[in-house]
Design a protein around this motif. Structure first.
Motif, PDB file in Angstrom:
ATOM      1  N   UNK A 207      -4.765  13.499  45.444  1.00 36.58           N
ATOM      2  CA  UNK A 207      -3.846  12.899  44.482  1.00 36.58           C
ATOM      3  C   UNK A 207      -4.541  11.695  43.867  1.00 36.58           C
ATOM      4  N   UNK A 208      -4.621  11.684  42.544  1.00 37.74           N
ATOM      5  CA  UNK A 208      -5.229  10.567  41.822  1.00 37.74           C
ATOM      6  C   UNK A 208      -4.140   9.768  41.126  1.00 37.74           C
TER       7      UNK A 208
ATOM      8  N   UNK B  33       0.574   2.449  37.129  1.00 39.04           N
ATOM      9  CA  UNK B  33       1.291   3.561  36.497  1.00 39.04           C
ATOM     10  C   UNK B  33       2.017   4.388  37.544  1.00 39.04           C
ATOM     11  N   UNK B  34       3.228   4.904  37.227  1.00 37.96           N
ATOM     12  CA  UNK B  34       3.937   5.786  38.154  1.00 37.96           C
ATOM     13  C   UNK B  34       3.465   7.232  38.080  1.00 37.96           C
ATOM     14  N   UNK B  35       2.557   7.538  37.156  1.00 37.08           N
ATOM     15  CA  UNK B  35       2.063   8.903  37.035  1.00 37.08           C
ATOM     16  C   UNK B  35       1.026   9.194  38.112  1.00 37.08           C
ATOM     17  N   UNK B  36       1.091  10.386  38.648  1.00 40.00           N
ATOM     18  CA  UNK B  36       0.102  10.852  39.619  1.00 40.00           C
ATOM     19  C   UNK B  36      -0.376  12.220  39.193  1.00 40.00           C
ATOM     20  N   UNK B  37      -1.569  12.591  39.665  1.00 42.18           N
ATOM     21  CA  UNK B  37      -2.115  13.895  39.324  1.00 42.18           C
ATOM     22  C   UNK B  37      -2.629  14.581  40.575  1.00 42.18           C
ATOM     23  N   UNK B  38      -2.168  15.808  40.776  1.00 42.28           N
ATOM     24  CA  UNK B  38      -2.692  16.649  41.845  1.00 42.28           C
ATOM     25  C   UNK B  38      -3.951  17.322  41.309  1.00 42.28           C
TER      26      UNK B  38
ATOM     27  N   UNK C 123      -4.037   8.828  51.200  1.00 44.20           N
ATOM     28  CA  UNK C 123      -4.342  10.040  51.939  1.00 44.20           C
ATOM     29  C   UNK C 123      -3.340  11.128  51.585  1.00 44.20           C
ATOM     30  N   UNK C 124      -3.717  12.378  51.760  1.00 45.59           N
ATOM     31  CA  UNK C 124      -2.821  13.510  51.571  1.00 45.59           C
ATOM     32  C   UNK C 124      -2.975  14.440  52.767  1.00 45.59           C
ATOM     33  N   UNK C 125      -2.081  15.414  52.862  1.00 46.02           N
ATOM     34  CA  UNK C 125      -2.198  16.465  53.862  1.00 46.02           C
ATOM     35  C   UNK C 125      -1.941  17.796  53.178  1.00 46.02           C
ATOM     36  N   UNK C 126      -2.337  18.868  53.845  1.00 46.12           N
ATOM     37  CA  UNK C 126      -2.307  20.195  53.238  1.00 46.12           C
ATOM     38  C   UNK C 126      -1.759  21.204  54.233  1.00 46.12           C
ATOM     39  N   UNK C 127      -0.849  22.052  53.755  1.00 47.41           N
ATOM     40  CA  UNK C 127      -0.420  23.219  54.523  1.00 47.41           C
ATOM     41  C   UNK C 127      -0.739  24.456  53.689  1.00 47.41           C
TER      42      UNK C 127
END
Length: 338
Positions: free
Chosen positions: A87-88, A93-98, A123-127
């Protein structure tokens, strides 16, 4: 490569590179330099990764936290496809990009969604079906950035912290689950348990409070998240084969001790006063722990099933490096000679 002093005996079947991302003195607190050790054939050699200015660099899991004005969360890799997901965000800004990338780190696609504010996401996690997004209690603060603070972020205890499940295979927005105020610098693992998603992560519940390994169970049918504190931990990891699946063993660092926890037992090795420990990494049947003593930076290699017996070997590094909070193990396909 420079051969390193080894105390004890390195496992003959340990072939790979232990890499760590550490702060550069000229760049504040953001990790921008990758150093490490190559372990092969029972020997150790100093390794320095080459510089790469792509989004994720040469070692995606150690990607710089800030690149070209963007904050890039530490990415998670799909063990089946090799793809990386992160996620960037842009400060303020409240915008995020996957962002989805190939195994080599080349950007394949991106899609935007909206956070509740200019959140800091480390950090992110993935399923199998979701990217787990953390929109929590720390926000970017434009005012502190303008006066020159290196970490322009502010704790917002009144903001509703939430965890989102972003579908990987559709264009939908995240499904959000409210949680108690906190900040997560490090996810440990996430997996699907029927319709529910389970997330284990290291969290802060206040700016100065201790870190805790916490489990959230997210129920899409009710939109609620249950929360369970598992143990105190500065950092924690699971073995690579268990990532994205229900895991049974967690390796945690707390203060001067490293420990192994499973449903039935808990074992610990304490390095003793005056030591500082970084994030451990699993390497097959071995656990590698970076640590500092009064005179040097080092790596300890443990039998992952028997921490109580102490390290099997210790590698002395040629220079002193900061305590690493981002580490990884890269296996070598074939044993090599030092």
């Amino acid at each position: 490569m420079e051969a390193l002093l080894v105390e004890g005996e390195l496992p003959a079947n340990l072939h790979g590179r232990f890499l760590q991302s550490v702060p550069h003195p000229a760049h504040g607190t953001e990790p921008v330099s990758i150093t490490g050790v190559r372990l092969a054939g029972g020997t150790a050699a100093w390794h320095r990764a080459r510089t790469d200015f792509s989004l994720l660099g040469t070692v995606p899991t150690l990607a710089p936290a800030v690149r070209d004005g963007l904050r890039v969360a530490r990415p998670a890799q799909d063990p089946r496809t090799g793809e990386w997901h992160t996620i960037a965000t842009r400060p303020g800004s409240p915008l995020a990009e996957h962002v989805t990338m190939s195994a080599a780190g080349a950007v394949r696609r991106g899609r935007c969604f909206v956070l509740s504010g200019p959140a800091r996401i480390d950090t992110v996690a993935l399923t199998a079906d979701h990217v787990v997004v953390l929109d929590l209690s720390v926000e970017h603060d434009r005012a502190t950035e303008l006066i020159g603070l290196r970490a322009p972020c502010t704790w917002r205890p009144g903001k509703q912290a939430r965890i989102g499940l972003l579908p990987r295979r559709s264009r939908g927005n995240p499904l959000w689950f409210p949680v108690s105020p906190c900040f997560v610098p490090e996810t440990v693992n996430a997996y699907e348990d029927g319709p529910e998603v389970v997330l284990d992560a290291v969290r802060h519940t206040s700016p100065t409070g201790p870190r805790e390994l916490t489990r959230w169970t997210l129920d899409p049918s009710t939109g609620t998240a249950s929360e369970e504190r598992l143990l105190s931990a500065d950092s924690a990891v699971v073995a690579d084969p268990e990532r994205g699946r229900r895991h049974h063993t967690v390796y945690a660092v707390r203060g001067t001790a490293v420990s192994r926890h499973d449903p039935h037992t808990s074992t610990t090795h304490d390095f003793g006063p005056g030591h500082r420990l970084g994030q451990p990494a699993t390497a097959g049947e071995w656990l590698i722990v970076p640590f500092h003593d009064s005179t040097s930076s080092n790596l300890a290699v443990f039998d992952a099933a028997d921490l109580a017996s102490g390290p099997r070997s210790v590698v002395r590094l040629p220079v002193t490096v900061p305590v690493a909070t981002r580490t990884t193990w890269q296996p070598l396909l074939e044993p090599v000679r030092a």
